[in-house]
Design a protein around this motif. Structure first.
Motif, PDB file in Angstrom:
ATOM      1  N   SER A  62       4.152  17.217   9.890  1.00  0.00           N
ATOM      2  CA  SER A  62       5.077  16.296   9.222  1.00  0.00           C
ATOM      3  C   SER A  62       5.218  14.984   9.967  1.00  0.00           C
ATOM      4  O   SER A  62       5.189  14.937  11.192  1.00  0.00           O
ATOM      5  CB  SER A  62       6.465  16.932   9.115  1.00  0.00           C
ATOM      6  OG  SER A  62       6.414  18.118   8.382  1.00  0.00           O
ATOM      7  N   PHE A  63       5.389  13.928   9.177  1.00  0.00           N
ATOM      8  CA  PHE A  63       5.837  12.636   9.670  1.00  0.00           C
ATOM      9  C   PHE A  63       7.256  12.470   9.142  1.00  0.00           C
ATOM     10  O   PHE A  63       7.526  12.768   7.978  1.00  0.00           O
ATOM     11  CB  PHE A  63       4.968  11.493   9.146  1.00  0.00           C
ATOM     12  CG  PHE A  63       3.582  11.470   9.728  1.00  0.00           C
ATOM     13  CD1 PHE A  63       3.343  10.880  10.955  1.00  0.00           C
ATOM     14  CD2 PHE A  63       2.519  12.029   9.046  1.00  0.00           C
ATOM     15  CE1 PHE A  63       2.061  10.851  11.489  1.00  0.00           C
ATOM     16  CE2 PHE A  63       1.239  12.003   9.564  1.00  0.00           C
ATOM     17  CZ  PHE A  63       1.007  11.414  10.798  1.00  0.00           C
ATOM     18  N   VAL A  96      -0.200  10.577  -0.794  1.00  0.00           N
ATOM     19  CA  VAL A  96      -0.005   9.553  -1.814  1.00  0.00           C
ATOM     20  C   VAL A  96       1.239   8.729  -1.483  1.00  0.00           C
ATOM     21  O   VAL A  96       2.312   9.270  -1.263  1.00  0.00           O
ATOM     22  CB  VAL A  96       0.134  10.194  -3.213  1.00  0.00           C
ATOM     23  CG1 VAL A  96       0.332   9.129  -4.273  1.00  0.00           C
ATOM     24  CG2 VAL A  96      -1.089  11.044  -3.529  1.00  0.00           C
ATOM     25  N   SER A  97       1.079   7.420  -1.465  1.00  0.00           N
ATOM     26  CA  SER A  97       2.182   6.488  -1.228  1.00  0.00           C
ATOM     27  C   SER A  97       2.819   6.163  -2.567  1.00  0.00           C
ATOM     28  O   SER A  97       2.120   6.112  -3.581  1.00  0.00           O
ATOM     29  CB  SER A  97       1.635   5.219  -0.577  1.00  0.00           C
ATOM     30  OG  SER A  97       2.650   4.286  -0.336  1.00  0.00           O
ATOM     31  N   PRO A  98       4.124   5.940  -2.654  1.00  0.00           N
ATOM     32  CA  PRO A  98       5.140   5.820  -1.622  1.00  0.00           C
ATOM     33  C   PRO A  98       5.797   7.155  -1.307  1.00  0.00           C
ATOM     34  O   PRO A  98       5.645   8.121  -2.042  1.00  0.00           O
ATOM     35  CB  PRO A  98       6.150   4.866  -2.257  1.00  0.00           C
ATOM     36  CG  PRO A  98       6.098   5.167  -3.712  1.00  0.00           C
ATOM     37  CD  PRO A  98       4.645   5.516  -3.983  1.00  0.00           C
ATOM     38  N   ALA A  99       6.548   7.162  -0.207  1.00  0.00           N
ATOM     39  CA  ALA A  99       7.325   8.342   0.190  1.00  0.00           C
ATOM     40  C   ALA A  99       8.796   8.058  -0.104  1.00  0.00           C
ATOM     41  O   ALA A  99       9.239   6.908  -0.072  1.00  0.00           O
ATOM     42  CB  ALA A  99       7.134   8.612   1.680  1.00  0.00           C
ATOM     43  N   ILE A 109       6.924  13.054   5.188  1.00  0.00           N
ATOM     44  CA  ILE A 109       5.570  13.026   4.638  1.00  0.00           C
ATOM     45  C   ILE A 109       4.870  14.238   5.241  1.00  0.00           C
ATOM     46  O   ILE A 109       4.647  14.292   6.452  1.00  0.00           O
ATOM     47  CB  ILE A 109       4.821  11.732   5.017  1.00  0.00           C
ATOM     48  CG1 ILE A 109       5.571  10.512   4.505  1.00  0.00           C
ATOM     49  CG2 ILE A 109       3.395  11.773   4.483  1.00  0.00           C
ATOM     50  CD1 ILE A 109       5.006   9.186   4.996  1.00  0.00           C
ATOM     51  N   GLN A 110       4.561  15.218   4.409  1.00  0.00           N
ATOM     52  CA  GLN A 110       3.919  16.435   4.905  1.00  0.00           C
ATOM     53  C   GLN A 110       2.407  16.305   4.832  1.00  0.00           C
ATOM     54  O   GLN A 110       1.868  15.814   3.843  1.00  0.00           O
ATOM     55  CB  GLN A 110       4.380  17.641   4.105  1.00  0.00           C
ATOM     56  CG  GLN A 110       5.828  17.979   4.362  1.00  0.00           C
ATOM     57  CD  GLN A 110       6.225  19.297   3.727  1.00  0.00           C
ATOM     58  OE1 GLN A 110       5.693  19.695   2.710  1.00  0.00           O
ATOM     59  NE2 GLN A 110       7.168  19.965   4.365  1.00  0.00           N
ATOM     60  N   VAL A 111       1.742  16.768   5.889  1.00  0.00           N
ATOM     61  CA  VAL A 111       0.289  16.750   5.971  1.00  0.00           C
ATOM     62  C   VAL A 111      -0.188  18.202   5.964  1.00  0.00           C
ATOM     63  O   VAL A 111      -0.034  18.921   6.948  1.00  0.00           O
ATOM     64  CB  VAL A 111      -0.199  16.033   7.248  1.00  0.00           C
ATOM     65  CG1 VAL A 111      -1.706  16.026   7.309  1.00  0.00           C
ATOM     66  CG2 VAL A 111       0.357  14.624   7.310  1.00  0.00           C
ATOM     67  N   VAL A 128      -4.735  11.618  12.161  1.00  0.00           N
ATOM     68  CA  VAL A 128      -4.179  11.067  10.921  1.00  0.00           C
ATOM     69  C   VAL A 128      -3.092  10.092  11.351  1.00  0.00           C
ATOM     70  O   VAL A 128      -2.140  10.478  12.035  1.00  0.00           O
ATOM     71  CB  VAL A 128      -3.558  12.164  10.027  1.00  0.00           C
ATOM     72  CG1 VAL A 128      -2.947  11.551   8.777  1.00  0.00           C
ATOM     73  CG2 VAL A 128      -4.586  13.211   9.664  1.00  0.00           C
ATOM     74  N   THR A 129      -3.227   8.832  10.967  1.00  0.00           N
ATOM     75  CA  THR A 129      -2.247   7.810  11.307  1.00  0.00           C
ATOM     76  C   THR A 129      -1.604   7.298  10.024  1.00  0.00           C
ATOM     77  O   THR A 129      -2.308   6.885   9.102  1.00  0.00           O
ATOM     78  CB  THR A 129      -2.899   6.638  12.070  1.00  0.00           C
ATOM     79  OG1 THR A 129      -3.506   7.152  13.258  1.00  0.00           O
ATOM     80  CG2 THR A 129      -1.885   5.578  12.436  1.00  0.00           C
ATOM     81  N   VAL A 130      -0.285   7.312   9.985  1.00  0.00           N
ATOM     82  CA  VAL A 130       0.465   6.775   8.848  1.00  0.00           C
ATOM     83  C   VAL A 130       1.138   5.498   9.319  1.00  0.00           C
ATOM     84  O   VAL A 130       1.846   5.488  10.331  1.00  0.00           O
ATOM     85  CB  VAL A 130       1.503   7.788   8.330  1.00  0.00           C
ATOM     86  CG1 VAL A 130       2.372   7.159   7.256  1.00  0.00           C
ATOM     87  CG2 VAL A 130       0.809   9.023   7.778  1.00  0.00           C
ATOM     88  N   THR A 131       0.914   4.407   8.583  1.00  0.00           N
ATOM     89  CA  THR A 131       1.481   3.101   8.906  1.00  0.00           C
ATOM     90  C   THR A 131       2.378   2.656   7.763  1.00  0.00           C
ATOM     91  O   THR A 131       1.940   2.609   6.603  1.00  0.00           O
ATOM     92  CB  THR A 131       0.369   2.065   9.132  1.00  0.00           C
ATOM     93  OG1 THR A 131      -0.499   2.542  10.171  1.00  0.00           O
ATOM     94  CG2 THR A 131       0.938   0.718   9.527  1.00  0.00           C
ATOM     95  N   LEU A 132       3.622   2.325   8.086  1.00  0.00           N
ATOM     96  CA  LEU A 132       4.564   1.853   7.069  1.00  0.00           C
ATOM     97  C   LEU A 132       4.191   0.438   6.645  1.00  0.00           C
ATOM     98  O   LEU A 132       3.770  -0.377   7.461  1.00  0.00           O
ATOM     99  CB  LEU A 132       5.987   1.877   7.609  1.00  0.00           C
ATOM    100  CG  LEU A 132       6.507   3.237   8.056  1.00  0.00           C
ATOM    101  CD1 LEU A 132       7.913   3.098   8.632  1.00  0.00           C
ATOM    102  CD2 LEU A 132       6.501   4.220   6.896  1.00  0.00           C
ATOM    103  N   GLU A 133       4.362   0.149   5.363  1.00  0.00           N
ATOM    104  CA  GLU A 133       4.071  -1.174   4.821  1.00  0.00           C
ATOM    105  C   GLU A 133       5.344  -1.775   4.248  1.00  0.00           C
ATOM    106  O   GLU A 133       6.239  -1.058   3.798  1.00  0.00           O
ATOM    107  CB  GLU A 133       2.992  -1.074   3.747  1.00  0.00           C
ATOM    108  CG  GLU A 133       1.669  -0.586   4.290  1.00  0.00           C
ATOM    109  CD  GLU A 133       0.610  -0.440   3.219  1.00  0.00           C
ATOM    110  OE1 GLU A 133       0.964  -0.391   2.014  1.00  0.00           O
ATOM    111  OE2 GLU A 133      -0.571  -0.379   3.578  1.00  0.00           O
ATOM    112  N   ALA A 134       5.410  -3.083   4.238  1.00  0.00           N
ATOM    113  CA  ALA A 134       6.579  -3.795   3.723  1.00  0.00           C
ATOM    114  C   ALA A 134       6.763  -3.516   2.237  1.00  0.00           C
ATOM    115  O   ALA A 134       5.803  -3.244   1.519  1.00  0.00           O
ATOM    116  CB  ALA A 134       6.416  -5.290   3.961  1.00  0.00           C
ATOM    117  N   GLY A 135       7.996  -3.584   1.799  1.00  0.00           N
ATOM    118  CA  GLY A 135       8.311  -3.367   0.393  1.00  0.00           C
ATOM    119  C   GLY A 135       9.681  -3.921   0.064  1.00  0.00           C
ATOM    120  O   GLY A 135      10.412  -4.396   0.937  1.00  0.00           O
ATOM    121  N   ALA A 136      10.041  -3.861  -1.205  1.00  0.00           N
ATOM    122  CA  ALA A 136      11.322  -4.389  -1.660  1.00  0.00           C
ATOM    123  C   ALA A 136      12.460  -3.467  -1.232  1.00  0.00           C
ATOM    124  O   ALA A 136      12.376  -2.256  -1.353  1.00  0.00           O
ATOM    125  CB  ALA A 136      11.317  -4.528  -3.179  1.00  0.00           C
ATOM    126  N   GLY A 137      13.521  -4.048  -0.692  1.00  0.00           N
ATOM    127  CA  GLY A 137      14.718  -3.288  -0.374  1.00  0.00           C
ATOM    128  C   GLY A 137      14.781  -2.689   1.009  1.00  0.00           C
ATOM    129  O   GLY A 137      15.731  -1.993   1.340  1.00  0.00           O
TER     130      GLY A 137
END
Length: 152
Positions: A62-63, A96-99, A109-111, A128-137
């Motif tokens: 998990s992340f 699959v994004s988004p979380a 986020i389960q792997v 496995v690397t998960v990188t957060l991306e910018a978004g609204a809110g």
């Protein structure tokens, strides 16, 4: 028809001039509404990520996403990307994004890892690397990515 429109316009114009002294209307400079005020900067929640631990093949890792401050009335969806040496569909089930981050301020986020189809004699760990991306809110915090190792 033309005659009726002219009569109506004449009556309305006469009525406007007759009521002008009563309403104290006077010609003057054009007045525009004041410009809209710019609201002060709104503090958006900050999202960070960390992994719980490395995972053995066939198990689930998990992340954990953390949002501060938490949204009281509902959660938020957070965009992310996946990279690393592990291959989606071979080493783990596709992420699959988004979380979703719930009203508690946490999301997961389960792997789910898969058995090694390579059948090699040399057992190798894959990342496995998960990188957060910018978004609204929301805003992405200083800890914007985390890595997990899939071990044999």
């Amino acid at each position: 028809m033309k005659n009726q429109n002219t009569v109506f316009i004449t009556i309305v114009s006469a009525l406007a001039f007759a009521l002008a002294p009563v309403t104290k209307a006077a010609p003057g400079p054009l007045r525009f509404p004041p410009p809209p005020t710019i609201p002060e900067a709104v503090e958006l929640p900050v999202i960070t990520i960390h992994n719980t631990d490395n995972v053995i093949r066939g198990k689930t890792g998990s992340f954990v996403l953390n949002m501060k401050p938490a949204l009281m009335f509902g959660g938020s969806y957070v965009n992310f990307s996946v990279s690393g040496t592990a291959i989606a569909g071979v080493d783990y089930v596709l992420l699959v994004s988004p979380a979703y981050v719930g009203p508690s301020g946490y999301g997961v986020i389960q792997v789910q890892t898969l058995r090694d189809p390579r059948a090699s004699s040399y057992r190798h760990a894959y990342s496995v690397t998960v990188t957060l991306e910018a978004g609204a809110g929301y805003e992405v915090g200083a800890r914007s990515s985390a890595t997990m190792w899939i071990k044999p």
